[in-house]
Scaffold this motif. Structure first.
Motif, mmCIF file in Angstrom:
data_model
loop_
_atom_site.group_PDB
_atom_site.id
_atom_site.type_symbol
_atom_site.label_atom_id
_atom_site.label_comp_id
_atom_site.label_asym_id
_atom_site.label_seq_id
_atom_site.Cartn_x
_atom_site.Cartn_y
_atom_site.Cartn_z
ATOM 1 N N MET A 100 0.835 -1.195 0.000
ATOM 2 C CA MET A 100 0.000 0.000 0.000
ATOM 3 C C MET A 100 0.872 1.247 0.000
ATOM 4 O O MET A 100 1.881 1.322 0.694
ATOM 5 N N LYS A 101 0.476 2.230 -0.786
ATOM 6 C CA LYS A 101 1.154 3.520 -0.790
ATOM 7 C C LYS A 101 0.578 4.414 0.302
ATOM 8 O O LYS A 101 -0.583 4.279 0.702
ATOM 9 N N TRP A 102 1.437 5.319 0.770
ATOM 10 C CA TRP A 102 1.055 6.233 1.834
ATOM 11 C C TRP A 102 1.336 7.674 1.425
ATOM 12 O O TRP A 102 2.338 7.954 0.776
ATOM 13 N N ILE A 103 0.455 8.584 1.882
ATOM 14 C CA ILE A 103 0.696 10.019 1.789
ATOM 15 C C ILE A 103 0.895 10.519 3.212
ATOM 16 O O ILE A 103 0.028 10.344 4.074
ATOM 17 N N LEU A 104 2.054 11.114 3.447
ATOM 18 C CA LEU A 104 2.436 11.583 4.767
ATOM 19 C C LEU A 104 2.482 13.117 4.744
ATOM 20 O O LEU A 104 3.244 13.702 3.979
ATOM 21 N N TYR A 105 1.656 13.751 5.565
ATOM 22 C CA TYR A 105 1.461 15.197 5.504
ATOM 23 C C TYR A 105 2.081 15.918 6.709
ATOM 24 O O TYR A 105 1.951 15.455 7.849
ATOM 25 N N ASP A 106 2.686 17.067 6.444
ATOM 26 C CA ASP A 106 2.964 18.046 7.483
ATOM 27 C C ASP A 106 1.637 18.747 7.816
ATOM 28 O O ASP A 106 0.660 18.635 7.064
ATOM 29 N N VAL A 107 1.618 19.487 8.921
ATOM 30 C CA VAL A 107 0.376 20.162 9.316
ATOM 31 C C VAL A 107 0.432 21.659 9.013
ATOM 32 O O VAL A 107 -0.203 22.147 8.094
ATOM 33 N N GLY A 108 1.203 22.436 9.790
ATOM 34 C CA GLY A 108 1.218 23.880 9.611
ATOM 35 C C GLY A 108 1.745 24.292 8.247
ATOM 36 O O GLY A 108 2.834 23.890 7.847
ATOM 37 N N GLY A 109 0.956 25.071 7.529
ATOM 38 C CA GLY A 109 1.338 25.491 6.186
ATOM 39 C C GLY A 109 0.946 24.507 5.115
ATOM 40 O O GLY A 109 1.097 24.784 3.922
ATOM 41 N N VAL A 110 0.418 23.341 5.507
ATOM 42 C CA VAL A 110 -0.034 22.327 4.553
ATOM 43 C C VAL A 110 -1.512 22.008 4.829
ATOM 44 O O VAL A 110 -2.385 22.459 4.099
ATOM 45 N N LEU A 111 -1.778 21.268 5.886
ATOM 46 C CA LEU A 111 -3.171 20.958 6.238
ATOM 47 C C LEU A 111 -3.847 22.132 6.929
ATOM 48 O O LEU A 111 -5.076 22.201 6.970
ATOM 49 N N GLU A 112 -3.030 23.028 7.484
ATOM 50 C CA GLU A 112 -3.548 24.255 8.084
ATOM 51 C C GLU A 112 -3.043 25.453 7.298
ATOM 52 O O GLU A 112 -1.880 25.491 6.903
ATOM 53 N N LEU A 113 -3.917 26.425 7.081
ATOM 54 C CA LEU A 113 -3.535 27.662 6.414
ATOM 55 C C LEU A 113 -2.966 28.607 7.460
ATOM 56 O O LEU A 113 -3.700 29.304 8.168
ATOM 57 N N VAL A 114 -1.653 28.586 7.598
ATOM 58 C CA VAL A 114 -0.973 29.413 8.585
ATOM 59 C C VAL A 114 0.475 29.584 8.136
ATOM 60 O O VAL A 114 1.059 28.672 7.562
ATOM 61 N N ASP A 115 1.015 30.751 8.381
ATOM 62 C CA ASP A 115 2.412 31.023 8.034
ATOM 63 C C ASP A 115 3.265 30.798 9.272
ATOM 64 O O ASP A 115 3.340 31.654 10.166
ATOM 65 N N ASP A 116 3.915 29.650 9.346
ATOM 66 C CA ASP A 116 4.719 29.316 10.511
ATOM 67 C C ASP A 116 5.924 30.229 10.680
ATOM 68 O O ASP A 116 6.531 30.260 11.758
ATOM 69 N N HIS A 117 6.282 30.958 9.627
ATOM 70 C CA HIS A 117 7.443 31.841 9.710
ATOM 71 C C HIS A 117 7.083 33.187 10.338
ATOM 72 O O HIS A 117 7.953 33.851 10.899
ATOM 73 N N SER A 118 5.812 33.589 10.260
ATOM 74 C CA SER A 118 5.441 34.928 10.725
ATOM 75 C C SER A 118 4.605 34.944 11.995
ATOM 76 O O SER A 118 4.695 35.905 12.768
ATOM 77 N N TRP A 119 3.805 33.901 12.250
ATOM 78 C CA TRP A 119 2.888 34.020 13.384
ATOM 79 C C TRP A 119 3.595 34.124 14.736
ATOM 80 O O TRP A 119 3.107 34.867 15.607
ATOM 81 N N PRO A 120 4.725 33.441 14.979
ATOM 82 C CA PRO A 120 5.351 33.614 16.298
ATOM 83 C C PRO A 120 5.777 35.062 16.569
ATOM 84 O O PRO A 120 5.586 35.574 17.675
#
Length: 204
Positions: free
Chosen positions: A1-21
């Motif tokens: 079986m093939k798998w899709i492995l996802y990051d969350v912030g900036g991928v599954l969530e619409l958020v800029d991890d570079h600017s919000w902190p």
């Protein structure tokens, strides 16, 4: 079986991890009447636990946070809620809907650098567990991307070989870390290109 492995912030969530902190730090500074440098100096001196690689330390973190800034429990709770709103952003509904459409065609999993409490906050907001299994968070693994151990742990939990996995992340470092482990990886820039890359991978 093939798998899709996802990051969350900036991928599954619409958020800029570079600017919000930084945006959050500036908001807190203004809220408390402190300079950004003074705020950071107080927190640096507070011996806060590392929430990105440990679980069960969030309450200690926020207790020390409040003491360092000399604020009330109510103010700490408000700022804690503000942090999670900034951290989680909004659901990337298009990519999540596409992921749901893949059930039966591929395994779906998450590998994300995270903070203690992320599982509960993201589950409450986005119900990730109804789509993805396993969900691998750095604060629970004790290891973060791009360290090879993060990817190898995810592979073990998926029961997958590296060649059967496509990893999606919006940062170059984690993408390169996956590729060093033999995992094919896509740098997420927009939904259309990422969805097309997933479909190509599954069609191979």
């Amino acid at each position: 079986m093939k798998w899709i492995l996802y990051d969350v912030g900036g991928v599954l969530e619409l958020v800029d991890d570079h600017s919000w902190p930084q945006d959050l730090q500036e908001s807190w500074s203004g809220r408390l009447g402190l300079s950004v440098d003074d705020l950071q100096a107080r927190l640096d001196a507070a011996d806060l636990p590392d929430t990105t690689l440990q679980t069960g330390v969030a309450d200690e973190y926020w207790r020390k946070f409040g003491a360092a800034l000399r604020i009330s429990d109510a103010e700490v709770a408000a700022m804690r809620a503000q942090l999670w709103d900034a951290y989680c952003g909004q659901a990337n509904d298009e990519l999540l809907d596409h992921a749901r459409s893949l059930r039966g065609r591929a395994g779906l999993a998450i590998l994300s650098n995270s903070g203690d409490g992320a599982r509960e906050e993201e589950e409450r907001r986005f119900s990730f567990s109804t789509i993805f299994d396993p969900i691998c968070y750095s604060h629970e693994l004790g290891i973060a991307k791009p360290d090879a151990g993060a990817y190898l742990t995810a592979l073990k939990r998926m029961g997958a070989s590296a060649e059967d996995v496509l990893f999606i992340d919006d940062n170059v470092g984690p993408k390169a870390g996956a590729e060093k482990c033999g995992i094919r990886a896509v740098l997420h820039r927009d939904n259309a290109a990422t969805i097309a890359a997933i479909e190509r991978f599954l069609a191979d």
